[in-house]
Scaffold this motif. Structure first.
Motif, PDB file in Angstrom:
ATOM      1  N   LEU A   1       0.829  -1.214   0.000  1.00 22.86           N
ATOM      2  CA  LEU A   1       0.000   0.000   0.000  1.00 22.86           C
ATOM      3  C   LEU A   1       0.858   1.258   0.000  1.00 22.86           C
ATOM      4  O   LEU A   1       0.494   2.253  -0.628  1.00 22.86           O
ATOM      5  CB  LEU A   1      -0.973  -0.007   1.187  1.00 22.86           C
ATOM      6  CG  LEU A   1      -2.052  -1.095   1.138  1.00 22.86           C
ATOM      7  CD1 LEU A   1      -2.931  -1.027   2.376  1.00 22.86           C
ATOM      8  CD2 LEU A   1      -2.888  -0.989  -0.135  1.00 22.86           C
ATOM      9  N   ALA A   2       1.994   1.214   0.665  1.00 27.07           N
ATOM     10  CA  ALA A   2       2.914   2.361   0.631  1.00 27.07           C
ATOM     11  C   ALA A   2       3.487   2.539  -0.778  1.00 27.07           C
ATOM     12  O   ALA A   2       3.611   3.663  -1.266  1.00 27.07           O
ATOM     13  CB  ALA A   2       4.041   2.170   1.642  1.00 27.07           C
ATOM     14  N   THR A   3       3.806   1.429  -1.417  1.00 28.61           N
ATOM     15  CA  THR A   3       4.294   1.487  -2.796  1.00 28.61           C
ATOM     16  C   THR A   3       3.222   2.069  -3.698  1.00 28.61           C
ATOM     17  O   THR A   3       3.499   2.934  -4.540  1.00 28.61           O
ATOM     18  CB  THR A   3       4.693   0.077  -3.282  1.00 28.61           C
ATOM     19  OG1 THR A   3       5.725  -0.425  -2.435  1.00 28.61           O
ATOM     20  CG2 THR A   3       5.172   0.100  -4.718  1.00 28.61           C
TER      21      THR A   3
ATOM     22  N   ALA B   1       0.781   4.048  -2.840  1.00 31.45           N
ATOM     23  CA  ALA B   1       0.621   5.481  -2.516  1.00 31.45           C
ATOM     24  C   ALA B   1       1.712   6.318  -3.181  1.00 31.45           C
ATOM     25  O   ALA B   1       1.434   7.415  -3.688  1.00 31.45           O
ATOM     26  CB  ALA B   1       0.636   5.677  -1.002  1.00 31.45           C
ATOM     27  N   ARG B   2       2.948   5.809  -3.191  1.00 34.76           N
ATOM     28  CA  ARG B   2       4.038   6.528  -3.868  1.00 34.76           C
ATOM     29  C   ARG B   2       3.778   6.625  -5.366  1.00 34.76           C
ATOM     30  O   ARG B   2       3.982   7.681  -5.969  1.00 34.76           O
ATOM     31  CB  ARG B   2       5.382   5.845  -3.607  1.00 34.76           C
ATOM     32  CG  ARG B   2       5.990   6.152  -2.254  1.00 34.76           C
ATOM     33  CD  ARG B   2       7.438   5.671  -2.142  1.00 34.76           C
ATOM     34  NE  ARG B   2       7.622   4.255  -2.398  1.00 34.76           N
ATOM     35  CZ  ARG B   2       7.430   3.291  -1.499  1.00 34.76           C
ATOM     36  NH1 ARG B   2       7.052   3.606  -0.262  1.00 34.76           N
ATOM     37  NH2 ARG B   2       7.626   2.030  -1.802  1.00 34.76           N
ATOM     38  N   CYS B   3       3.319   5.541  -5.949  1.00 35.09           N
ATOM     39  CA  CYS B   3       3.003   5.552  -7.388  1.00 35.09           C
ATOM     40  C   CYS B   3       1.907   6.573  -7.682  1.00 35.09           C
ATOM     41  O   CYS B   3       1.993   7.327  -8.661  1.00 35.09           O
ATOM     42  CB  CYS B   3       2.555   4.168  -7.853  1.00 35.09           C
ATOM     43  SG  CYS B   3       3.870   2.934  -7.913  1.00 35.09           S
ATOM     44  N   GLN B   4       0.880   6.604  -6.844  1.00 39.19           N
ATOM     45  CA  GLN B   4      -0.226   7.540  -7.040  1.00 39.19           C
ATOM     46  C   GLN B   4       0.251   8.981  -6.892  1.00 39.19           C
ATOM     47  O   GLN B   4      -0.122   9.849  -7.681  1.00 39.19           O
ATOM     48  CB  GLN B   4      -1.352   7.251  -6.049  1.00 39.19           C
ATOM     49  CG  GLN B   4      -2.586   8.106  -6.269  1.00 39.19           C
ATOM     50  CD  GLN B   4      -3.270   7.816  -7.587  1.00 39.19           C
ATOM     51  OE1 GLN B   4      -3.639   6.682  -7.847  1.00 39.19           O
ATOM     52  NE2 GLN B   4      -3.432   8.818  -8.423  1.00 39.19           N
TER      53      GLN B   4
ATOM     54  N   GLU C   1       6.391  -1.583 -13.074  1.00 38.45           N
ATOM     55  CA  GLU C   1       7.714  -1.927 -12.539  1.00 38.45           C
ATOM     56  C   GLU C   1       7.711  -1.929 -11.017  1.00 38.45           C
ATOM     57  O   GLU C   1       8.243  -2.851 -10.386  1.00 38.45           O
ATOM     58  CB  GLU C   1       8.769  -0.941 -13.056  1.00 38.45           C
ATOM     59  CG  GLU C   1       9.089  -1.096 -14.519  1.00 38.45           C
ATOM     60  CD  GLU C   1       9.950   0.036 -15.078  1.00 38.45           C
ATOM     61  OE1 GLU C   1      10.130   1.075 -14.386  1.00 38.45           O
ATOM     62  OE2 GLU C   1      10.435  -0.123 -16.208  1.00 38.45           O
ATOM     63  N   ALA C   2       7.116  -0.897 -10.415  1.00 38.42           N
ATOM     64  CA  ALA C   2       7.115  -0.785  -8.953  1.00 38.42           C
ATOM     65  C   ALA C   2       6.335  -1.927  -8.305  1.00 38.42           C
ATOM     66  O   ALA C   2       6.783  -2.509  -7.312  1.00 38.42           O
ATOM     67  CB  ALA C   2       6.532   0.566  -8.534  1.00 38.42           C
ATOM     68  N   LEU C   3       5.184  -2.260  -8.868  1.00 38.42           N
ATOM     69  CA  LEU C   3       4.374  -3.313  -8.269  1.00 38.42           C
ATOM     70  C   LEU C   3       4.931  -4.704  -8.587  1.00 38.42           C
ATOM     71  O   LEU C   3       4.761  -5.630  -7.787  1.00 38.42           O
ATOM     72  CB  LEU C   3       2.915  -3.165  -8.690  1.00 38.42           C
ATOM     73  CG  LEU C   3       2.256  -1.887  -8.146  1.00 38.42           C
ATOM     74  CD1 LEU C   3       0.820  -1.773  -8.616  1.00 38.42           C
ATOM     75  CD2 LEU C   3       2.339  -1.801  -6.639  1.00 38.42           C
ATOM     76  N   ALA C   4       5.602  -4.839  -9.711  1.00 37.04           N
ATOM     77  CA  ALA C   4       6.285  -6.108 -10.002  1.00 37.04           C
ATOM     78  C   ALA C   4       7.433  -6.313  -9.016  1.00 37.04           C
ATOM     79  O   ALA C   4       7.687  -7.438  -8.571  1.00 37.04           O
ATOM     80  CB  ALA C   4       6.800  -6.118 -11.440  1.00 37.04           C
ATOM     81  N   LYS C   5       8.103  -5.232  -8.674  1.00 40.74           N
ATOM     82  CA  LYS C   5       9.235  -5.312  -7.744  1.00 40.74           C
ATOM     83  C   LYS C   5       8.792  -5.831  -6.370  1.00 40.74           C
ATOM     84  O   LYS C   5       9.525  -6.587  -5.731  1.00 40.74           O
ATOM     85  CB  LYS C   5       9.898  -3.944  -7.611  1.00 40.74           C
ATOM     86  CG  LYS C   5      11.151  -3.951  -6.790  1.00 40.74           C
ATOM     87  CD  LYS C   5      11.809  -2.576  -6.784  1.00 40.74           C
ATOM     88  CE  LYS C   5      13.070  -2.588  -5.958  1.00 40.74           C
ATOM     89  NZ  LYS C   5      13.717  -1.278  -5.936  1.00 40.74           N
TER      90      LYS C   5
ATOM     91  N   ASN D   1      -8.545  -2.150   0.101  1.00 37.80           N
ATOM     92  CA  ASN D   1      -7.951  -2.467   1.400  1.00 37.80           C
ATOM     93  C   ASN D   1      -7.141  -1.312   1.973  1.00 37.80           C
ATOM     94  O   ASN D   1      -6.576  -1.443   3.047  1.00 37.80           O
ATOM     95  CB  ASN D   1      -7.073  -3.707   1.287  1.00 37.80           C
ATOM     96  CG  ASN D   1      -7.856  -4.949   0.947  1.00 37.80           C
ATOM     97  OD1 ASN D   1      -9.026  -5.062   1.322  1.00 37.80           O
ATOM     98  ND2 ASN D   1      -7.253  -5.857   0.215  1.00 37.80           N
ATOM     99  N   ALA D   2      -7.052  -0.234   1.223  1.00 36.86           N
ATOM    100  CA  ALA D   2      -6.222   0.913   1.669  1.00 36.86           C
ATOM    101  C   ALA D   2      -6.881   1.651   2.822  1.00 36.86           C
ATOM    102  O   ALA D   2      -8.029   1.613   3.053  1.00 36.86           O
ATOM    103  CB  ALA D   2      -5.971   1.866   0.512  1.00 36.86           C
TER     104      ALA D   2
END
Length: 167
Positions: free
Chosen positions: A54-56, A58-61, A134-138, A166-167
């Motif tokens: 969820l933090a990832t 949020a950063r993407c958003q 990329e971020a979510l695959a990581k 779920n956020a």
């Protein structure tokens, strides 16, 4: 083996490591899914509780929001610039000048510039999609990898919606 002889902190640490290994194995097994099944939904729910997905997200958003604001500001500045040119032509016409060719050219230049800007926006948003993939695959979100396949991107949107619930 008598677990009562072990300290509670050791037992909890072993349990935590086991749960992490179990989650890692499940994520690996679901890396390249083609549909959102109940098993995957359960895994996504678990990820939101046990990982920093969820933090990832949020950063993407936040990054996407910043990029959208930047592109909007660029488009507005471009529009304002061309509106100024047209206003100048209108002012000269009000004073009696006949400028039909210059006016048509300025209007065409404005349309062309906005079309180029809109194409830039589309390329930038495609880049944002790739960065999110990329971020979510990581962090090993099931179904996330870099792709341009519309069906897989549709599935990725469904997965994002599930995560955001779920956020």
């Amino acid at each position: 083996l008598d677990l009562a002889q072990f300290q509670a902190s050791v037992v909890n640490e072993v349990r935590s490591e086991f749960k992490t290994q179990q989650l890692d194995q499940q994520l690996q097994a679901h890396a390249r899914i083609s549909k959102l099944t109940p098993d995957v939904e359960t895994l996504l729910d678990r990820m939101t509780k046990e990982t920093d997905v969820l933090a990832t997200l949020a950063r993407c958003q936040a990054n996407q929001n910043a990029k959208e604001r930047e592109l909007w500001a660029q488009r507005q500045a471009l529009k304002k610039e061309h509106d100024g040119v047209l206003a100048s032509i209108h002012a000269r016409e009000a004073l009696g000048a006949k400028l039909p060719a210059e006016k048509r050219q300025a209007e065409q230049d404005a349309r062309d510039a906005l079309v180029r800007m809109d194409r830039l926006v589309l390329r930038e948003m495609d880049g944002q999609v790739r960065k999110v993939q990329e971020a979510l695959a990581k962090v090993r979100v099931p179904g996330f990898y870099v792709t341009k396949d519309p069906a897989q991107i549709k599935l990725q949107r469904q997965i994002l919606a599930r995560l955001q619930q779920n956020a």
